[in-house]
Scaffold this motif. Sequence first.
Motif, short mmCIF file in Angstrom:
data_model
loop_
_atom_site.label_atom_id
_atom_site.label_comp_id
_atom_site.label_asym_id
_atom_site.label_seq_id
_atom_site.Cartn_x
_atom_site.Cartn_y
_atom_site.Cartn_z
N TYR A 54 0.86 -1.18 0.00
CA TYR A 54 0.00 0.00 0.00
C TYR A 54 0.89 1.23 0.00
N PRO A 55 1.43 1.60 -1.14
CA PRO A 55 2.39 2.71 -1.16
C PRO A 55 1.76 4.00 -0.63
N ILE A 56 2.56 4.78 0.02
CA ILE A 56 2.08 6.06 0.54
C ILE A 56 2.16 7.09 -0.58
N LEU A 57 1.02 7.59 -1.00
CA LEU A 57 0.98 8.50 -2.14
C LEU A 57 1.03 9.96 -1.70
N GLY A 58 0.75 10.20 -0.47
CA GLY A 58 0.71 11.57 0.03
C GLY A 58 0.07 11.55 1.39
N ALA A 59 -0.07 12.73 1.98
CA ALA A 59 -0.71 12.78 3.29
C ALA A 59 -1.29 14.15 3.53
N LEU A 60 -2.32 14.16 4.34
CA LEU A 60 -2.86 15.42 4.81
C LEU A 60 -2.08 15.79 6.07
N TYR A 61 -1.42 16.92 6.02
CA TYR A 61 -0.59 17.32 7.17
C TYR A 61 -1.27 18.47 7.91
N HIS A 62 -1.42 18.27 9.19
CA HIS A 62 -2.17 19.21 10.03
C HIS A 62 -1.29 19.56 11.23
N PRO A 63 -0.42 20.57 11.10
CA PRO A 63 0.54 20.86 12.17
C PRO A 63 -0.08 21.12 13.56
N PRO A 64 -1.26 21.74 13.67
CA PRO A 64 -1.76 21.99 15.02
C PRO A 64 -2.27 20.75 15.74
N GLY A 65 -2.39 19.63 15.05
CA GLY A 65 -2.86 18.42 15.72
C GLY A 65 -1.81 17.90 16.68
N GLY A 66 -2.21 17.04 17.59
CA GLY A 66 -1.24 16.50 18.53
C GLY A 66 -1.89 15.63 19.58
N THR A 67 -1.24 15.53 20.72
CA THR A 67 -1.81 14.71 21.79
C THR A 67 -1.85 15.51 23.09
N ILE A 68 -2.74 15.07 23.96
CA ILE A 68 -2.93 15.71 25.26
C ILE A 68 -3.10 14.60 26.27
N ARG A 69 -2.64 14.82 27.47
CA ARG A 69 -2.80 13.76 28.47
C ARG A 69 -4.25 13.70 28.91
N HIS A 70 -4.93 12.59 28.59
CA HIS A 70 -6.37 12.55 28.82
C HIS A 70 -6.76 12.55 30.30
N ASP A 71 -5.98 11.83 31.13
CA ASP A 71 -6.32 11.81 32.56
C ASP A 71 -6.28 13.22 33.13
N ALA A 72 -5.27 13.97 32.71
CA ALA A 72 -5.11 15.33 33.24
C ALA A 72 -6.33 16.18 32.91
N VAL A 73 -6.89 15.97 31.72
CA VAL A 73 -8.06 16.74 31.34
C VAL A 73 -9.24 16.39 32.25
N VAL A 74 -9.42 15.09 32.46
CA VAL A 74 -10.52 14.66 33.34
C VAL A 74 -10.32 15.21 34.75
N TRP A 75 -9.11 15.05 35.26
CA TRP A 75 -8.86 15.50 36.63
C TRP A 75 -8.94 17.01 36.75
N GLY A 76 -8.45 17.69 35.74
CA GLY A 76 -8.49 19.16 35.77
C GLY A 76 -9.92 19.67 35.85
N TYR A 77 -10.78 19.12 35.00
CA TYR A 77 -12.18 19.55 35.04
C TYR A 77 -12.84 19.15 36.35
N ALA A 78 -12.52 17.94 36.82
CA ALA A 78 -13.15 17.47 38.05
C ALA A 78 -12.75 18.36 39.22
N ARG A 79 -11.48 18.67 39.29
CA ARG A 79 -10.96 19.48 40.39
C ARG A 79 -11.59 20.88 40.38
N SER A 80 -11.65 21.47 39.19
CA SER A 80 -12.19 22.82 39.13
C SER A 80 -13.70 22.82 39.37
N ALA A 81 -14.40 21.82 38.83
CA ALA A 81 -15.85 21.75 39.06
C ALA A 81 -16.11 21.58 40.55
#
Lengths: 620, 94
Positions: free
Chosen positions: A362-389
Motif C-alpha cells: 500500500y504505497p504512501i501517495l501523500g498525506a494530509l498534514y495538520h501541524p496543530p494536531g497532537g496529543t494531550i494527556r487525557h487523565d489530566a483533562v478529566v482530573w483538571g475539570y473534576a478538580r475545578s468543578a
Amino acid sequence: MAKHRRVDYRPNRHRTSQAQVDVAIDESSGLLIRRHGLELDIGLGPRRAKPVKEPWDELKGGRVDKTQTQTTTGTNTKLFRRPGNPLRRDQKLSCVRQKSCAVGSQRHSPRGALKERKTEVGFELPDLLTECRLGDVKAVGGPSEVQFLGHGDEGVEAPQVRQVTHLQIISILLNSLLHPHERIGQTESMGKNKPPAKYSAVGLLWRGLRKQSWPRVWREPEFKNTYDVVIIGGGVHGLATAYYLASNHGITNVAVIDKQYLGSGGSGRNTAIVRSNYLTPEGVAFYDRSLDLYHSMSNDLNLNVMFSERGHLTLAHTDSALRTMNWRAEVNKLQGINSSVITPAEIKKLAPSLDVSADTRYPILGALYHPPGGTIRHDAVVWGYARSADAYGIDLHQKTEVLDILVEGGSGPKGKGPGGKVTGVRTSKGDIHAPTVVNCTAGWASQLSNMTGVTLPITTHPLQAAVTEPVKTFLPTVVVSGSLHVYVSQTDRGELVFGASVDPVATYNMGGTLEFTEELAGHVLELMPGISKMRLLRQWAGLCDMTPDYSPVMGPTPVDGFFVDVGWGTYGFKAGPVSGEQMAACVANGATPELIKPFELSRFTEGTLVGEKGAAAVGH
Amino acid sequence: MLLVPCPHCGPMNAGDLTYNGESHRRPDPKTCTPKEWRTYLYLRENPSGWLLENWYCSSGCRKHFKIERHTLTGELRAPVLPGRKPGATQGDMK
Ligand SMILES: Cc1cc2nc3c(=O)[nH]c(=O)nc-3n(C[C@H](O)[C@H](O)[C@H](O)COP(=O)(O)OP(=O)(O)OC[C@H]3O[C@@H](n4cnc5c(N)ncnc54)[C@H](O)[C@@H]3O)c2cc1C
Ligand SMILES: [Zn+2]
C-alpha cells in the motif's frame, strides 16, 4: 504470519542514504531535533555495513533515558504560547487565537496559504524543562514572551518568540516561591467557592522533601436529593459541562453521577489525539473551537494537560484517498485551519521511520498534514475539570449508577417518551429530583436515553488500542492510515500507542481480541518495517457510541429537560472542552447555540446528516 | 473470537460474515412517511442484553440470516421468529 514475512523479506526497504538524510536535515533546520529518528531508520537498514544498536536494546526493563527523550522529542522541547498576555479566566470566551478572528478575512487573503501558528520556545536547559512543565511556564512567567505582529485582517500572523533564558526560569521558580498561594491563571471573579489548591514546582519539591502526601483532590460529597442539573457520566464531556455551567453561567447546584470512577469510560481509555481537520464546515468550526479551549486549558484549570502540538499526518494510499485529502485540505483552508497535502518526500522528512517507497503493498501517495494536531494527556483533562468543578461546589458522585430517569406526561408507556418532562433520576443510592438531566454517557448513551423513551441513532462498538514498551523517541508526529486501519503516536515516555477502527460487531463487552493485535501488527509493520522487534505491553478497549454520519448528537431531545451530548464515537476526546462549553450554554439558556445546531438529534428525522465518515472513521 | 452459526455452513468466524446490525421491520417504502423511513434507517434500540440481529454469510453461502446475541456476554441463541418453531434454526431474511 504471512503479512509479517512479506515485510521482512522485501528487498530495498531503506533507500535513503546517510548523505540524503544530512541534506534533509540541513534543508530544514527545524528537523534537527528529529535527527535521532533518522538515524534509527538508517540503522535498521539491512545493507548498512556497521549495524547500529537498536535504541530499545539499551532500554530493556522499561527504563527511559530522560535526557535523550527530552532532546530528541521535538514535542517535548517545545512549549506553545498563545499570543498576548496569559489568559485570565474571564477572558476565556473571547477569541483568543488570532486565527479565529482572521477567519473571515482569511478567505480573501492574497497570501492564501496559512503560516504555521505554533511557535517554539527554545529551551537550553533540558533538566529545568521538566520543572517548568510542571510549574507551567505559561502561567507563572509573568508577561508573555510571545508578541503578535500585525492585525487579523492580514491573515494569520506568526507570533514571535523570545528564547527563555536561565534567568527567566530562575525568576519563574522564585516567583512561585514568593507567592506560593497565588492561584495560577485565575482571577477573583472565578467563583464563590474555594479555589482549587495551587500546583507548583516549589510545592512539589516541598512536599517531596517533607515526604508529605497529597490531599484529596475533590470531595466525596454527601448524597443530596435535589439538584438543578444532574449530569450522567463522569467523563470529559460530563465534567466539562459541569465546569462550564459553573464558570460561565454561575449554575453550581449540579451533580455529576458516574457508575464507576471519573474517567472510567472512553475518557480514560482513548489515545488522546486532538485535531481539527475535519471534512464538513460544521465539523471544522466545532473541533477548532475545542483546540482553542485546549490551548488555554493548562492555565484555566491550573493543571498541566501536556498538550503536545506535534502535528498530525493522515496518509493516503489510494488515488481516491488522496482526493479526499485534497478536499479536506481545501475545506480546512477556507476555515482558516492549517492543513495541506504533502508528498511522500515531505512525509519522509517529517516521520523518517515511515516506509514511503513505491514498492510496498500500500504505497504512501501523500498525506494530509495538520501541524496543530497532537496529543494531550487525557487523565489530566478529566482530573483538571473534576478538580475545578469540585472547587465551584459541584458534587461529583462516583460509584453511583443511574437506574432510571423519571419522566412525566410523555406519550409513550409509563408517561415516558416525546412530550414528557424530566423530574429526576433514580440511582443506586436513591432518587434525585432535578428538572434538567444531561446524558453524557458515550458508549452507554442508548441505555440512558431509552430510560426516557428517546431512541438514539447510536450503536455501541468497542474500539481497541495497544501500547508498546518505551523506547527512545523517534516518531515526531501522529500518523494515521485510513486504508490500513491503524494510527500510531509516541508518548512522551516513549511508548508507541496504536489504535484502529472500531470492531465491526456491536457489543458492550470491553474485552480485547487477538484478531485486533494480529491485524494491527501486520498493518503497523507495513508502515514502519523498522519496529518489528518491539514488544506490545498491553491492549485494552473502550466503548464508542457510533452514529450513522460520524458526527455527535447534541442538544435538547423531545423530552423536556432531557439533554444529550452523545454519539462521540472515536473522536470525542478532542471535542470535550467545546462540547462542555456549548452544552452548558444550551442548558443554561434553553436554546441550542449556533455551533452545535447542526448536531441536534432532529437531524436524523429531518434527513440533514453531517457526514464526517471520510475524516473520522479511523483518524480519531 | 465470536463463532456465529450460519444455518447453512455451521459455525463461522464472525470476521467471515457481514454484520448487519439490529433486525427491524422495514416499513413499506411506498406508503410510509419520510420520517418513518428515516426512523427505520437510523434509530436503534442498542440494548445491553439480548438482541435480534441480521447477519450475512458473505464469504460462505451468501445467505442472510437472523440470530439472537447477548451484546454483553456474547452468547448466541436461535431466535424465535413468527411462524417458526422455537429453537429451529433460522432461515433467510425476507
Ligand atoms: C481506544 C479508544 C481510543 C480513542 N481515541 C481517541 C482519540 O485519539 N481522540 C479522540 O478525540 N477521541 C478518542 N476516543 C473517543 C473518546 O475517548 C470518547 O469519545 C470520549 O472519551 C467520550 O467521553 P464522554 O465523557 O462522553 O464519555 P465517557 O468517558 O465514556 O464517560 C461515560 C461515563 O458514563 C458512565 N456511565 C455509563 N452508564 C452510567 C449509568 N447508568 N449511571 C451512571 N454513569 C454511567 C460511565 O461509567 C463512564 O464513566 C477513543 C476512544 C477509545 C475507546
Ligand atoms: Zn453460510
